[in-house]
Design an enzyme around this catalytic site. Structure first.
Site, short mmCIF file in Angstrom:
data_model
loop_
_atom_site.label_atom_id
_atom_site.label_comp_id
_atom_site.label_asym_id
_atom_site.label_seq_id
_atom_site.Cartn_x
_atom_site.Cartn_y
_atom_site.Cartn_z
N GLY A 278 0.89 -1.15 0.13
CA GLY A 278 -0.09 -0.15 -0.04
C GLY A 278 0.68 1.39 0.08
O GLY A 278 0.67 2.39 -0.83
N THR B 249 7.35 -6.11 4.82
CA THR B 249 6.25 -7.00 5.00
C THR B 249 6.79 -8.06 5.73
O THR B 249 7.77 -8.87 5.29
CB THR B 249 5.55 -7.22 3.71
N ASP C 174 4.92 -10.51 6.13
CA ASP C 174 4.61 -11.93 5.48
C ASP C 174 5.47 -12.16 4.25
O ASP C 174 5.18 -13.29 3.74
CB ASP C 174 3.28 -11.66 5.08
N ARG D 49 -5.59 -29.49 19.91
CA ARG D 49 -5.47 -28.33 20.46
C ARG D 49 -4.98 -27.15 19.34
O ARG D 49 -4.12 -27.57 18.68
CB ARG D 49 -4.78 -28.32 21.72
N HIS E 32 -0.09 -11.49 17.82
CA HIS E 32 0.91 -10.22 17.68
C HIS E 32 2.33 -10.90 18.06
O HIS E 32 3.22 -9.82 17.72
CB HIS E 32 0.14 -9.39 18.50
#
Lengths: 341, 341, 341, 341
Positions: free
Chosen positions: C104, C125, C127, C265, C271
């Site tokens: 962005g 980023t 990611d 589980r 975060h």
């Protein structure tokens, strides 16, 4: 002597160090033999055994989990009970059993000892909620993991001017929240032992925010909001025994945001708090407890468990650890609260 | 009140958490004001000050070192002494001083308190060699760092079938060696309090090697070989106050190799043991001590220091920490030695 | 030259190292001056500035977050736009702007550069989903944190014979899942780029379980179950821009348990993956990118960003990073999948 | 196919991940069988073997060291040589050998391949000094460990206003020093590839000190002082093949102190840099290399090794990695040096 050993209940970092300490000293100093039972009391009742020599415990004190496996069964379930356990003792020619576990395990062990079965206990609870011992192994590791996670949460909170909520373990007591919150410099700590209103919480959050800080709120999973009609501690498990989706942290985060207007995010630390390499503190404590359990067996102190008092390992009867949980005393919470806001 | 604060002697992880705990509670709860003195007693004698408000202590509890700086000077050196310190007290309108330091600092503080100067102490020693407190902050961090380093040494030792010797801190006492060695599963631990012959050491090393293990030997820097004519503890510093090149670890490694034929390598962990982020345990302990120091100031308990007993923070007179070092007792060494070899 | 600098979008470990690298080289080698804008493009549009000298960047490369703050605004929002930004450039006598951000940010920077504003970019980023650079800083740290968390999850999974599901970041791409899953020895990795049926997943889980392992499933937050009618990647945020309660990990865990009968589980790492001390890899990469951004400014390479190719830092036009995300290619997933089950 | 495997030379974090990657894919996808040779070429020559099935490689990718053991022997020593190795191939019915090692191993493998023996290589060097691959596994872990150690050294340096000298690995090249020094924000980095005078070094140290910083100097073990008559790289090992007592770090620390008057301490990180849990980066790289080695065996690419180029695993002939070390290029050192002082 031939000594059985089992680990029961939720796992805690340090279980393997207990096992190793006991087996090393038992075999090399006293020439005892060991029989491991798999998956807690279940393995004892079903006579599922593992070999447990010096070889099996090589290098395990730094490993999380338990090489014996664990489960939450109790020795009176199903075909269990005093007779069955005497049978398994006989089949394995056992002179004694070392049971490593929490309150449920120690309560069961007491019933069995009262019926004449020769058991020595080692207390285990990540939550540190057992009376009669200053600390339990696993607690220090959990606090350390939670603190490191909060150190990380703070930097991302600071970058975004957000309030970060960290939910930590502690279904009935707030020890992990208290210690990790104090270590991480939390602006509010919420524990099951203390009623805290949303007004009070938001006042602390706002106060930190107004000083330019990204507020950090630490909440024990068993905390309940003042005035809520149903205790969250009851909500801890769903019908399948799993932690319910959306714990208290995820419940209060949007409430904080709605009241204060401060962007708020929740993180549930969950299972990472109880896994992995134990801290040095826990390895030392667990190793000493394992060794002390052998000494207690040698001295035929059935019905007693080993425990930490100050810097010493002592022996206490099972009943000293039963009856009431070790909760966070008011003065410890008040001490921590001086730093809130 | 206006309160002075200084940190003295070698640094220890947790110093900043003490400072933060004291300043936060002092300013926000009791509206005290603080004056920081730089580089220990030197800053006090020379009246070198730093501002010490809530702002300066923001987020410092996870930082190693000390924001005040430290040095090994004492307050009676140079133009120091009771009169000069009273002068600096007056110039800064001080009501009290919080001195954070080890045995030397506490001894100096006692002399000054005896002369009427209002001082409260906080004990500090990475080596954990102070009497009258169960543990000192910094010790847990040092043990954790040493243990992690040994975990690493073991894997490279295993890969090469080598004996690894790790030299850790501990000029006069063996606490760090005892705890890190026990946590890391050492096959031998050598500490200043215990005479250990090269025969005994090599027997332990050989025994581990014969079982297919890469032997790990942990040695405190102050350990001396039985029969050596000069204590290594005296050799610790050279004429410039620096650790001498080639410590005890590097001395014994070739001796082990020569006697056993097992390839042996030494690593001196050195200064990394006392730096960096404190463990959660040390942050909690140090924060509580800092807060308790303010309470002691409020109660005008001059000549006392705050200390850990079990899980409680207590107050003890300076003299309780002086006179004799807290050494590793025989039973703790014997307990650890059950796992050697 | 006077150079503005801002950080925009989600924070990533390494942002501070970029800032430090640029400011140190810019000031000490080229005598540039810097102006920091707070909270991303918002600070630029509102002309909210911070001083940014050598002093401010002291020691920050090891800190997570960003000393400039960040937000997800874009420069055309509200009263922003080309004219306003030219105005702010003029008010601050800026010669250039270094914009550190993700797709962005780079898209906005391209629009502004096309309108004549002098901007150099640094890609960011966590990611790792930006084209035109081999890796982005922050990714290595996130993978390391996730891997360590999974190492912990595995030991508790082993102790209880449970399947553990770990949900990691990756709204649109599976790089973090792929690398952390491969590092942690996952038995299944689920990523947005790949359709994986519940049958296939449960076959992998069952296969691992049947070999006596506690299955580990790693799932990227943006993964969608094959056949589900609504993509989870759209579900990522709720109306308040918060991650929705109950991510994909918590969705699939009970489905695995229902189909296989294996207790399962889920843990959502959340975060903690983007906060805290950057890895050494990320610090080196980020520092080099910051320094290279200054070189690009010196060379007036407006409309270009600095990027990693092999071991070199290169320059590429903004448009090379726009248009399409860098997804996990089929061959990389196939390679990882050879280890599943 | 039946495939032999050995690890040779100094150990590096990631060796076990290579072994696991190769064995898992080899057995479960291609139904190959494996034979492990113990302690490098020595095990091959002496036909000392270990079983190497899926069971042996369970969970080892996160363990440092090598489950096969390693040594610095070469296959032509003693009764080794082409005939002997053909013999061992025949005895074990081997179709191929995967040799994991550094330059010496690859040179030996080339000689053997030239003689018709079917070998595929995997490059290994903690020092990152092999040509023909962007990075080698183990390097990232070593840099991370060194960086964390320096983060610790800096806080104690700051507390005492000391210059800290950290000696890191790198007998012939300065990659670890360059990366860890850049990550830790060193004020000077000394590497074997670069002559640096004591004047220049002390100027950097003094400049940092004058700005109020505690100078951090990182020195590769193979660095030699400009003008010294004997290269330290030659001094690296003593007659027993051990690192000489008192490395370059301990040599220059008192020289810095003598010239600048700044108290200076040296720490030699030593063996901790090559042990212990590999970083996630190294686990991914090593796993991919192990898998790629199997693919190369399948394709009968004898005389080739697998290597990293950008984000891809490629194949290169052994000779591409031989002949010259991959040293730190001038532009990378100049880039780092912009931040010195």
């Amino acid at each position: 002597m031939r000594i059985g050993m089992l680990t029961s209940g939720g796992d805690a970092p340090g279980l393997n160090a207990v096992i190793r300490g006991a087996v090393l000293v038992g075999t090399s100093v006293y020439h005892h033999e060991f029989v491991g039972f798999t998956d807690g009391w279940k393995g004892l009742v079903e006579n599922d055994t593992l070999p447990l020599t010096r070889h099996e415990v090589k290098g395990i004190s730094k490993q999380g989990g338990t090489i014996l496996g664990t489960s939450r069964t109790n020795p009176f379930e199903g075909r269990g009970g005093v007779d069955r356990i005497n049978e398994v003792f006989a089949e394995n020619r056992l002179d004694a059993l070392i049971a490593i576990g929490g309150e449920g395990t120690l309560a069961a062990a007491k019933r069995l000892t009262d019926a004449g079965i020769r058991i020595v206990g080692v207390p285990k609870t990540v939550d540190n909620d057992l009376d009669a011992t200053d600390y339990t192994f696993g607690f220090d590791t959990a606090v350390q993991i939670a603190t490191e996670a909060m150190d990380r949460l703070r930097t991302t909170g600071d970058a975004h001017n957000r309030c970060m909520v960290a939910e930590v373990m502690g279904r009935h007591v707030g020890w992990i929240a208290l210690h990790s919150g104090m270590a991480a410099g939390a602006h509010a700590i919420l524990i099951p032992e203390q009623n805290t209103s949303m007004e009070q919480l938001c006042a602390w959050v706002q106060s930190a925010y107004d000083r330019g800080r990204a507020p950090l709120v630490v909440v024990a999973e068993g905390f309940t909001l003042d005035g809520a009609d149903e205790p969250h501690s009851e909500r801890g498990l769903d019908a399948f025994g799993r932690p319910r989706l959306g714990g208290i942290g995820e419940l209060i985060a949007p409430m904080i945001e709605a009241r204060t207007g401060i962007e708020t995010r929740a993180t549930t630390l969950g299972h990472i708090q109880r896994g992995g390499t134990p801290s040095a503190f826990d390895r030392v404590l667990a190793t000493r407890l394992g060794m002390a359990a052998i000494a207690a067996v040698n001295d035929e102190r059935w019905g007693e468990m080993v425990a930490l008092r100050g810097t010493e390992i002592v022996r206490v009867p099972f009943e000293a650890a039963l009856g009431s949980l070790k909760t966070v005393p008011q003065e410890r919470y008040d001490e921590a609260a001086l730093l809130f806001g």
